[in-house]
Design an enzyme around this catalytic site. Sequence first.
Site, PDB file in Angstrom:
ATOM      1  N   GLY A   2      41.550  78.281  92.185  1.00  0.00           N
ATOM      2  CA  GLY A   2      42.949  78.059  91.810  1.00  0.00           C
ATOM      3  C   GLY A   2      43.794  79.277  92.115  1.00  0.00           C
ATOM      4  O   GLY A   2      44.576  79.737  91.278  1.00  0.00           O
ATOM      5  N   ARG A  10      48.513  79.607  93.032  1.00  0.00           N
ATOM      6  CA  ARG A  10      49.697  79.738  92.166  1.00  0.00           C
ATOM      7  C   ARG A  10      49.322  80.458  90.875  1.00  0.00           C
ATOM      8  O   ARG A  10      48.147  80.581  90.539  1.00  0.00           O
ATOM      9  CB  ARG A  10      50.244  78.340  91.815  1.00  0.00           C
ATOM     10  CG  ARG A  10      50.808  77.614  93.010  1.00  0.00           C
ATOM     11  CD  ARG A  10      51.435  76.271  92.641  1.00  0.00           C
ATOM     12  NE  ARG A  10      50.447  75.265  92.340  1.00  0.00           N
ATOM     13  CZ  ARG A  10      50.357  74.605  91.181  1.00  0.00           C
ATOM     14  NH1 ARG A  10      51.206  74.854  90.221  1.00  0.00           N
ATOM     15  NH2 ARG A  10      49.431  73.693  90.999  1.00  0.00           N
ATOM     16  N   VAL A  15      37.339  71.809  92.483  1.00  0.00           N
ATOM     17  CA  VAL A  15      36.181  72.410  91.806  1.00  0.00           C
ATOM     18  C   VAL A  15      35.408  71.395  90.961  1.00  0.00           C
ATOM     19  O   VAL A  15      34.274  71.651  90.571  1.00  0.00           O
ATOM     20  CB  VAL A  15      36.578  73.633  90.922  1.00  0.00           C
ATOM     21  CG1 VAL A  15      37.100  74.776  91.766  1.00  0.00           C
ATOM     22  CG2 VAL A  15      37.566  73.240  89.829  1.00  0.00           C
ATOM     23  N   ASN A  29      39.059  80.362  87.565  1.00  0.00           N
ATOM     24  CA  ASN A  29      40.409  80.306  86.994  1.00  0.00           C
ATOM     25  C   ASN A  29      41.027  78.910  87.040  1.00  0.00           C
ATOM     26  O   ASN A  29      41.853  78.570  86.188  1.00  0.00           O
ATOM     27  CB  ASN A  29      41.301  81.295  87.767  1.00  0.00           C
ATOM     28  CG  ASN A  29      42.773  81.011  87.582  1.00  0.00           C
ATOM     29  OD1 ASN A  29      43.367  81.388  86.567  1.00  0.00           O
ATOM     30  ND2 ASN A  29      43.382  80.303  88.538  1.00  0.00           N
ATOM     31  N   SER A  63      41.404  80.127  77.156  1.00  0.00           N
ATOM     32  CA  SER A  63      42.768  80.081  76.619  1.00  0.00           C
ATOM     33  C   SER A  63      42.680  80.386  75.127  1.00  0.00           C
ATOM     34  O   SER A  63      41.659  80.083  74.495  1.00  0.00           O
ATOM     35  CB  SER A  63      43.367  78.682  76.790  1.00  0.00           C
ATOM     36  OG  SER A  63      44.542  78.557  75.996  1.00  0.00           O
ATOM     37  N   TYR A  81      43.044  69.531  75.520  1.00  0.00           N
ATOM     38  CA  TYR A  81      42.954  70.715  76.396  1.00  0.00           C
ATOM     39  C   TYR A  81      42.182  71.821  75.663  1.00  0.00           C
ATOM     40  O   TYR A  81      41.295  72.468  76.236  1.00  0.00           O
ATOM     41  CB  TYR A  81      44.369  71.172  76.742  1.00  0.00           C
ATOM     42  CG  TYR A  81      44.492  72.504  77.434  1.00  0.00           C
ATOM     43  CD1 TYR A  81      44.176  72.653  78.787  1.00  0.00           C
ATOM     44  CD2 TYR A  81      44.954  73.633  76.746  1.00  0.00           C
ATOM     45  CE1 TYR A  81      44.321  73.877  79.424  1.00  0.00           C
ATOM     46  CE2 TYR A  81      45.102  74.857  77.378  1.00  0.00           C
ATOM     47  CZ  TYR A  81      44.781  74.974  78.719  1.00  0.00           C
ATOM     48  OH  TYR A  81      44.917  76.193  79.352  1.00  0.00           O
ATOM     49  N   THR A 133      38.471  71.648  75.856  1.00  0.00           N
ATOM     50  CA  THR A 133      37.861  72.123  77.112  1.00  0.00           C
ATOM     51  C   THR A 133      37.787  73.646  77.118  1.00  0.00           C
ATOM     52  O   THR A 133      36.842  74.225  77.647  1.00  0.00           O
ATOM     53  CB  THR A 133      38.636  71.629  78.361  1.00  0.00           C
ATOM     54  OG1 THR A 133      39.919  72.279  78.449  1.00  0.00           O
ATOM     55  CG2 THR A 133      38.833  70.124  78.343  1.00  0.00           C
ATOM     56  N   LYS A 134      38.771  74.310  76.515  1.00  0.00           N
ATOM     57  CA  LYS A 134      38.788  75.776  76.543  1.00  0.00           C
ATOM     58  C   LYS A 134      37.805  76.364  75.531  1.00  0.00           C
ATOM     59  O   LYS A 134      37.251  77.450  75.746  1.00  0.00           O
ATOM     60  CB  LYS A 134      40.204  76.291  76.328  1.00  0.00           C
ATOM     61  CG  LYS A 134      41.138  75.941  77.497  1.00  0.00           C
ATOM     62  CD  LYS A 134      40.618  76.515  78.822  1.00  0.00           C
ATOM     63  CE  LYS A 134      41.580  76.322  79.973  1.00  0.00           C
ATOM     64  NZ  LYS A 134      41.113  76.995  81.207  1.00  0.00           N
TER      65      LYS A 134
HETATM   66  N1  LIG Z   1      49.807  79.540  81.894  1.00  0.00           N
HETATM   67  C1  LIG Z   1      49.346  79.695  80.662  1.00  0.00           C
HETATM   68  O1  LIG Z   1      50.111  79.869  79.713  1.00  0.00           O
HETATM   69  C2  LIG Z   1      47.866  79.667  80.394  1.00  0.00           C
HETATM   70  C3  LIG Z   1      47.438  80.011  79.106  1.00  0.00           C
HETATM   71  C4  LIG Z   1      46.089  80.002  78.821  1.00  0.00           C
HETATM   72  C5  LIG Z   1      45.179  79.667  79.807  1.00  0.00           C
HETATM   73  N2  LIG Z   1      45.605  79.329  81.056  1.00  0.00           N
HETATM   74  C6  LIG Z   1      44.586  78.991  82.055  1.00  0.00           C
HETATM   75  O2  LIG Z   1      44.740  79.856  83.169  1.00  0.00           O
HETATM   76  C7  LIG Z   1      44.299  79.191  84.353  1.00  0.00           C
HETATM   77  C8  LIG Z   1      45.409  79.254  85.396  1.00  0.00           C
HETATM   78  O3  LIG Z   1      46.574  78.619  84.858  1.00  0.00           O
HETATM   79  P1  LIG Z   1      48.010  78.707  85.530  1.00  0.00           P
HETATM   80  O4  LIG Z   1      48.989  78.693  84.427  1.00  0.00           O
HETATM   81  O5  LIG Z   1      48.035  79.783  86.537  1.00  0.00           O
HETATM   82  O6  LIG Z   1      48.046  77.264  86.256  1.00  0.00           O
HETATM   83  P2  LIG Z   1      48.953  76.712  87.448  1.00  0.00           P
HETATM   84  O7  LIG Z   1      50.149  77.560  87.649  1.00  0.00           O
HETATM   85  O8  LIG Z   1      49.120  75.255  87.151  1.00  0.00           O
HETATM   86  O9  LIG Z   1      48.002  76.890  88.730  1.00  0.00           O
HETATM   87  C9  LIG Z   1      46.802  76.175  88.774  1.00  0.00           C
HETATM   88  C10 LIG Z   1      45.989  76.590  89.978  1.00  0.00           C
HETATM   89  O10 LIG Z   1      44.742  75.872  89.936  1.00  0.00           O
HETATM   90  C11 LIG Z   1      44.578  75.122  91.116  1.00  0.00           C
HETATM   91  N3  LIG Z   1      43.831  73.905  90.813  1.00  0.00           N
HETATM   92  C12 LIG Z   1      44.174  72.912  89.975  1.00  0.00           C
HETATM   93  N4  LIG Z   1      43.232  71.958  89.961  1.00  0.00           N
HETATM   94  C13 LIG Z   1      42.264  72.374  90.815  1.00  0.00           C
HETATM   95  C14 LIG Z   1      41.041  71.831  91.243  1.00  0.00           C
HETATM   96  N5  LIG Z   1      40.598  70.666  90.781  1.00  0.00           N
HETATM   97  N6  LIG Z   1      40.286  72.531  92.141  1.00  0.00           N
HETATM   98  C15 LIG Z   1      40.730  73.722  92.607  1.00  0.00           C
HETATM   99  N7  LIG Z   1      41.884  74.293  92.235  1.00  0.00           N
HETATM  100  C16 LIG Z   1      42.637  73.617  91.355  1.00  0.00           C
HETATM  101  C17 LIG Z   1      45.977  74.865  91.636  1.00  0.00           C
HETATM  102  O11 LIG Z   1      45.935  74.576  93.019  1.00  0.00           O
HETATM  103  P3  LIG Z   1      47.193  73.824  93.755  1.00  0.00           P
HETATM  104  O12 LIG Z   1      48.250  74.888  93.940  1.00  0.00           O
HETATM  105  O13 LIG Z   1      46.625  73.377  95.062  1.00  0.00           O
HETATM  106  O14 LIG Z   1      47.616  72.713  92.876  1.00  0.00           O
HETATM  107  C18 LIG Z   1      46.652  76.196  91.296  1.00  0.00           C
HETATM  108  O15 LIG Z   1      46.306  77.174  92.256  1.00  0.00           O
HETATM  109  C19 LIG Z   1      43.925  77.775  83.918  1.00  0.00           C
HETATM  110  O16 LIG Z   1      42.552  77.694  83.683  1.00  0.00           O
HETATM  111  C20 LIG Z   1      44.690  77.599  82.621  1.00  0.00           C
HETATM  112  O17 LIG Z   1      44.105  76.624  81.793  1.00  0.00           O
HETATM  113  C21 LIG Z   1      46.939  79.323  81.375  1.00  0.00           C
END
Ligand SMILES: NC(=O)c1ccc[n+]([C@@H]2O[C@H](COP(=O)([O-])OP(=O)(O)OC[C@H]3O[C@@H](n4cnc5c(N)ncnc54)[C@H](OP(=O)(O)O)[C@@H]3O)[C@@H](O)[C@H]2O)c1
Length: 254
Positions: free
Chosen positions: A13, A16, A59, A85, A137, A151, A154-155
């Site tokens: 991932g 982004r 993934v 990630n 998370s 969600y 899962t975390k």
């Molecule tokens: N943002 C928050 O506040 C927050 C807080 C706690 C935990 N997290 C965790 O941090 C991690 C990253 O979150 P984020 O906020 O950066 O998310 P995001 O901005 O939605 O980016 C998600 C990334 O994961 C990729 N992705 C999604 N589904 C996938 C799959 N099946 N196989 C491969 N790649 C996949 C996406 O690829 P595409 O660009 O091709 O769609 C993108 O690069 C996640 O595990 C999320 O649960 C985030």
Amino acid sequence: MGEFSDKVVMVTGGTRGIGRAIAEAFLREGARVAVTYARSDDKARELERMGILAIKCDVANRDEVRRAAEIVSNKLGDVNILINNAGVMYLMPFESYNEELFDRMMGVNVKGIIYMTLEFLPQLKRTRGGVVINIASNAGIGTAFEGTTYYAITKAAVIILTKRMAFELGRYGIRVNAVAPGWVETDMTTANRTPEEVERAKALVRSRTMLSTTGVPEDIANVVLFLASDRARYITGQTIVADGGRIDYLTHGI
Ligand SMILES: NC(=O)c1ccc[n+]([C@@H]2O[C@H](COP(=O)([O-])OP(=O)(O)OC[C@H]3O[C@@H](n4cnc5c(N)ncnc54)[C@H](OP(=O)(O)O)[C@@H]3O)[C@@H](O)[C@H]2O)c1
């Protein structure tokens, strides 16, 4: 010469948000970096221009993960550092359970970590001293937001998976840790919301946070780079929470 100039790093991932900040941080430190992504072909091309190998790979699909492991090994060499990630979040209240969405979250957030680690394990073992970092998370340890119950399950699974993987892979010298971010400004927290809705969400988070602030992707990348470095050689099986200090953890009367 950067801190990781002799390392090959895989970030799932990486197109982004948090994954992208992690991939770019390792690149700046001299690593050879590969990322997986699901749909963002345009972002993938951007990363390729920066010198990052971008592989379209769901993934949650073990065959695709196996193929990605072969590609990385052939093009960059054995992976030393695996950052799990990639994640998805579908909001639904407990009473609005949707099997398909829950299965998808389990597939990407939990099975994705299992598949990636299993398929990259031969490489991690060969490098002697491999590192795995899972992005969990703070939802997995109990912070509550509307609609995040499934969600959060899962975390929570990611946190116990981290401990058990550390327990079973320590014999190969592989360290496994997790980072549990709080609210970080990315597409996951802002897409499909108006600027006013995002501001309201941020104000709510700030009101529940000891440092009265929200996070940016680099806050998480900094923790990941530390855990991946030799400075963390004595740390495994741990989950580092990076969320500005949620006051909920104190409970009672605040
Ligand atoms: N943002 C928050 O506040 C927050 C807080 C706690 C935990 N997290 C965790 O941090 C991690 C990253 O979150 P984020 O906020 O950066 O998310 P995001 O901005 O939605 O980016 C998600 C990334 O994961 C990729 N992705 C999604 N589904 C996938 C799959 N099946 N196989 C491969 N790649 C996949 C996406 O690829 P595409 O660009 O091709 O769609 C993108 O690069 C996640 O595990 C999320 O649960 C985030």
